[in-house]
Every structure is written in C-alpha cells, then in structure tokens.
Design an enzyme around this catalytic site. Structure first.
Site, PDB file in Angstrom:
ATOM      1  CD  GLN A  55      -2.931  -1.206   2.237  1.00 60.38           C
ATOM      2  OE1 GLN A  55      -2.622  -1.863   3.217  1.00 60.38           O
ATOM      3  NE2 GLN A  55      -4.062  -0.539   2.168  1.00 60.38           N
TER       4      GLN A  55
ATOM      5  CG  HIS B  47      -0.990  -6.163   5.227  1.00 61.61           C
ATOM      6  ND1 HIS B  47      -1.046  -5.503   6.433  1.00 61.61           N
ATOM      7  CD2 HIS B  47      -2.103  -5.769   4.562  1.00 61.61           C
ATOM      8  CE1 HIS B  47      -2.133  -4.744   6.484  1.00 61.61           C
ATOM      9  NE2 HIS B  47      -2.794  -4.893   5.345  1.00 61.61           N
TER      10      HIS B  47
ATOM     11  CG  ASN C  94      -3.782  -7.254   7.726  1.00 62.92           C
ATOM     12  OD1 ASN C  94      -3.870  -6.665   8.808  1.00 62.92           O
ATOM     13  ND2 ASN C  94      -4.545  -6.938   6.689  1.00 62.92           N
ATOM     14  CD  GLU C  95      -8.184  -6.420   8.076  1.00 63.93           C
ATOM     15  OE1 GLU C  95      -8.584  -6.461   6.907  1.00 63.93           O
ATOM     16  OE2 GLU C  95      -8.356  -5.456   8.823  1.00 63.93           O
TER      17      GLU C  95
END
Ligand code: FCB
Length: 433
Positions: A32, A124, A168-169
């Site tokens: 990101q 991630h 992550n998630e």
C-alpha cells in the site's frame, strides 16, 4: 499513582490515563505504501484492470521510509507497524534476495534508531507471483512455503523484532478473494475453497509461531484480526438474528478461537485439530465499522446472509468516504470480547478515509475514548496503532481513500502532517485523554 501523591503539572485525575509504556503509533503495509511491487500477485491483479487504479509508485515509501519515520517520531510515536513484502525477499522458489533482506534490516534499524518499537506483519495480503501462479494460499504445501519464509526472516531480523503479526485479516482476505471475487484470486461464492484457505492459514500460523519462538523465546506473536460489528437488519426477525450469530462466529471469532483452543470448528461442517493450541501471545485487533445483516436462507451462503447496510440503513449514523458507518461502540465491544483470551490486546489498526481532517480527529478521539473506558474496566490493552501513517493505496478502491495521519501529494510525493496527527501527538505526549 497514589491518590494522595501530588499530580504532575497539566494533568488531573479526571482524565483517562493510559498505562505506562503504552505503544503509540501507526501502521502501513508494504504494497500500500512502498510502490513498484512488481513481482506480487496484487500487481498482476491490478494490471488485469479489475481495480479502480493500479498501485504504481504508491507513496514511494520504499525510498522514503527514513523521512517518514522522522515525521512519525516527531509526532511522538513509540511504535510502528509495517509489513515485509515477501515478493521482494523471496524472489523465486527458495531464492532469497540479499537486497530484499537488507532493505528490511535498514527499515528495522531506522525504527530502532528513532526509538520506535517495530511491529512486523509477515503477510499482509500479497503473495510472490511465483507462488501465486502455483496456487498460492490453495497450494497444498502453502504452510511449508510460509514456514520456510518465516524461518528465514526470524533468523534475519529476530535480534531487532519482538512483536510479530503472522497474517493480516485472514478472514477478510478469504472473503474478498474467494466469496466476493474482488481481490486475487477472484473466486466467487467458493465456500469450500475459502474454508480450505482458512485452514491453511491457521496451520501456517502455528508453524510460524514455533519458528519465531525458536529464534526469539520472548517473541510476541499474533494475527491482526479484523473485527466487524454486526447488527440484524430487523432485530425482531429470528433469521436475521441467526445470520448475525453465524457471521459473528465465522468473521469475528473462528480464527482466534481456533488458535487459542487448537481446533478449527465450523458447527455442522467441520472440526479439525490444529498441531498445537495457545499460539497467540497477544491479540491484534483491527477495528473500523459495523454492518447490518439480512438472512437469505438456511444453507451456508444464505445463513451468512447479505450486508444491507446502505440499502436499508443508509440513514443511520455518520459514514466515512467509503460508506462505512462510524460506530465507536463496536470497538469497546470487541476489546471486551477479546479480553476473554486473557492475553494483552494490541490495536493493530483503527482509522478512517476522509478528506475532512476534522472528521479524522473526531473519529480518533471517539475511538480512544472507548479504548480508555475498556482499559479502565480492566481490558489489558497495550497499544494503539492508527491506520495509517500515510495516505496510501486502498486496494481495489485505489488512492482516493485518504487514511493518512500524514497527507501524501502523489504528484510530488510531498508529505504534509495533518492537524489530526498533531492532536494525537498531544494525547501521546500526555499519555492521557
Ligand atoms: C484493513 C487492511 C488495511 C487497510 C485498511 C483500511 O482491512 O488491513 O490493509 O486496507 O483496512
């Protein structure tokens, strides 16, 4: 502090005081912010045109991390979460790049030099393309690929890192990639494959847990668990309530429960023991919003139901610029709910996309308020990491969502500290609200 002890100037006991040593900071993820992550599955996905826009140079954090950390430090941050980009480190099957490895050592040393505690996410969302092309998270040996990568990074960075996030998630990734088809690999309504991937991530986490502890016995290992507050579309409808319960379990509890208890359970469908139980040293919590849920049937997709937030409840509350409701009460709910694992809780993400920075501060303040209340009730929260340090590439939504405490002008890559960041800095400085 003893009740009779004189207070430090500028403080008074009617304020919420955060625990000493509380970790304050912000989070990012490699894809990101770094830019030019050309060897990942996400980059390939972007080139296929299924997203608003490609990530391109993103915030060029790959080259600017030192300056960005200078800003974080000036804002009083004492911790920082970022992710390792697997595709930069393991550039082909079993081939580790000396440059890739050296880069993240530089990043870690830059954080340590500025007195910031690193919180390192190992995965991630993004996979190296070579692994994605062989099946990625669906590869029958995924857990072994992951373990090999973790062993390597634990060896390289174990001296500098105590706090780790393996995934992550995970549930969000499965939902977006295997149910909604908005993210790689773009499957739709594929519940069986989605469950297989969850299982693979759980098993991979357990392996990672042991690899990290072998290198560093005092490691703090967890996942960043996305928690989504849920409300039935019609609270009087039994089936809507049932769907909320199903979603609540699948989305918010299954993954942590499995790691804590050592068994993956999907009632009526699956029960499987993991190699070990108790593989969470803390709970990483990402919290943003709530959804309203409407039942659509009694089989698995129908039981999970539909989100009807904008359709039926658009008039409720205040929304951020991606349409997510601002619902601070949900934050306290999960802090209390996850306290049952009897582990410290680290807020690994919380924030909102907005072009109105006043809203960012209001959001942050209201969430810190809930956090402080939970702490006062005895919930062992050890830190708060805001999403995000910088404006960044919000996956399929592209660059329009502005999540940063620090604004990024993508034409020039100039950084500007937002007022909300300064207000948060004042809370950090006083360590109270
Ligand atoms: C979380 C993700 C993070 C970012 C924020 C807005 O779900 O972990 O990468 O996209 O949402």
């Amino acid at each position: 502090m003893d009740a009779h002890e004189p207070e430090a100037p500028g403080t008074h006991t009617s304020n919420f005081r955060f625990p000493a040593g509380f970790l304050w900071g912000a989070a990012t993820s490699s894809h990101q912010v770094e830019g030019s992550n050309e060897n990942s599955d996400w980059w390939a996905w972007e080139q296929s045109g299924r997203v608003t826009e490609p990530s391109g140079a993103a915030a060029d954090h790959f080259h600017r991390f030192r300056e960005d950390f200078d800003l974080a430090r000036a804002l009083g941050h004492t911790a920082h979460r970022f992710s390792l980009e697997w595709s930069r480190i393991e550039t082909a099957d079993g081939e580790f790049s000396a440059d890739g490895l050296a880069h993240y050592r530089d990043v870690l040393e830059a954080l340590r030099a500025r007195g910031m505690e690193p919180v390192v996410t190992i995965f991630h969302y993004t996979l190296p393309l070579w692994l994605a092309e062989r099946g990625g998270l669906e590869h029958p040996q995924f857990e072994r690929y992951f373990e090999r990568f973790v062993e390597r990074v634990a060896r390289e960075y174990g001296d500098l890192v105590r706090w780790w996030v393996t995934f992550n998630e995970p549930v969000v990734q499965v939902f977006k990639g295997w149910i909604l088809g908005q993210w790689p690999p773009g499957r739709m309504q594929d519940f069986p494959a989605g469950l297989r991937v969850l299982r693979a991530m759980l098993r991979a986490h357990v392996r990672a847990y042991y690899a990290l502890h072998a290198r560093r016995p005092d490691a703090m290992v967890s996942v960043a668990k996305h928690a989504l507050a849920l409300t039935p579309c019609n609270p009087r409808n039994r089936l809507d309530r049932l769907s909320v319960r199903a979603r609540e379990y699948l989305f918010n509890h299954l993954f942590l429960d499995a790691l804590h208890s050592g068994a993956m359970r999907v009632p009526g469908l699956l029960w499987e023991r993991l190699p070990r139980a108790r593989t969470l040293d803390y709970v990483g919590l990402n919290y943003y919003t709530r959804d309203f849920v409407q039942n659509t049937g009694l089989s698995l997709p129908g039981l999970v139901g539909n989100v009807c937030t904008l359709e039926h409840h658009g008039h409720i509350g205040k929304r951020n610029e991606l349409g997510w409701e601002i619902y601070p009460e949900g934050f306290a709910h999960f802090l209390r709910a996850y306290a049952r694992y009897r582990r410290p809780i680290l807020v690994t993400e919380n924030g909102l996309p907005t072009n109105r920075d006043d809203d960012r501060w209001t959001f942050t303040f209201l969430h810190l308020w809930q956090l402080a209340r939970a702490i006062n009730e005895g919930v062992p929260v050890v830190g708060y990491l805001h999403w995000s340090l910088l404006d960044n590439y919000e996956w399929a939504d592209g660059f329009k969502a502005r999540f940063g405490l620090i604004a990024v002008d993508y034409a020039t890559q100039a950084r500007t500290i937002r007022e909300s960041a300064r207000k948060l800095a004042e809370v950090i400085r006083r360590n109270e609200l």
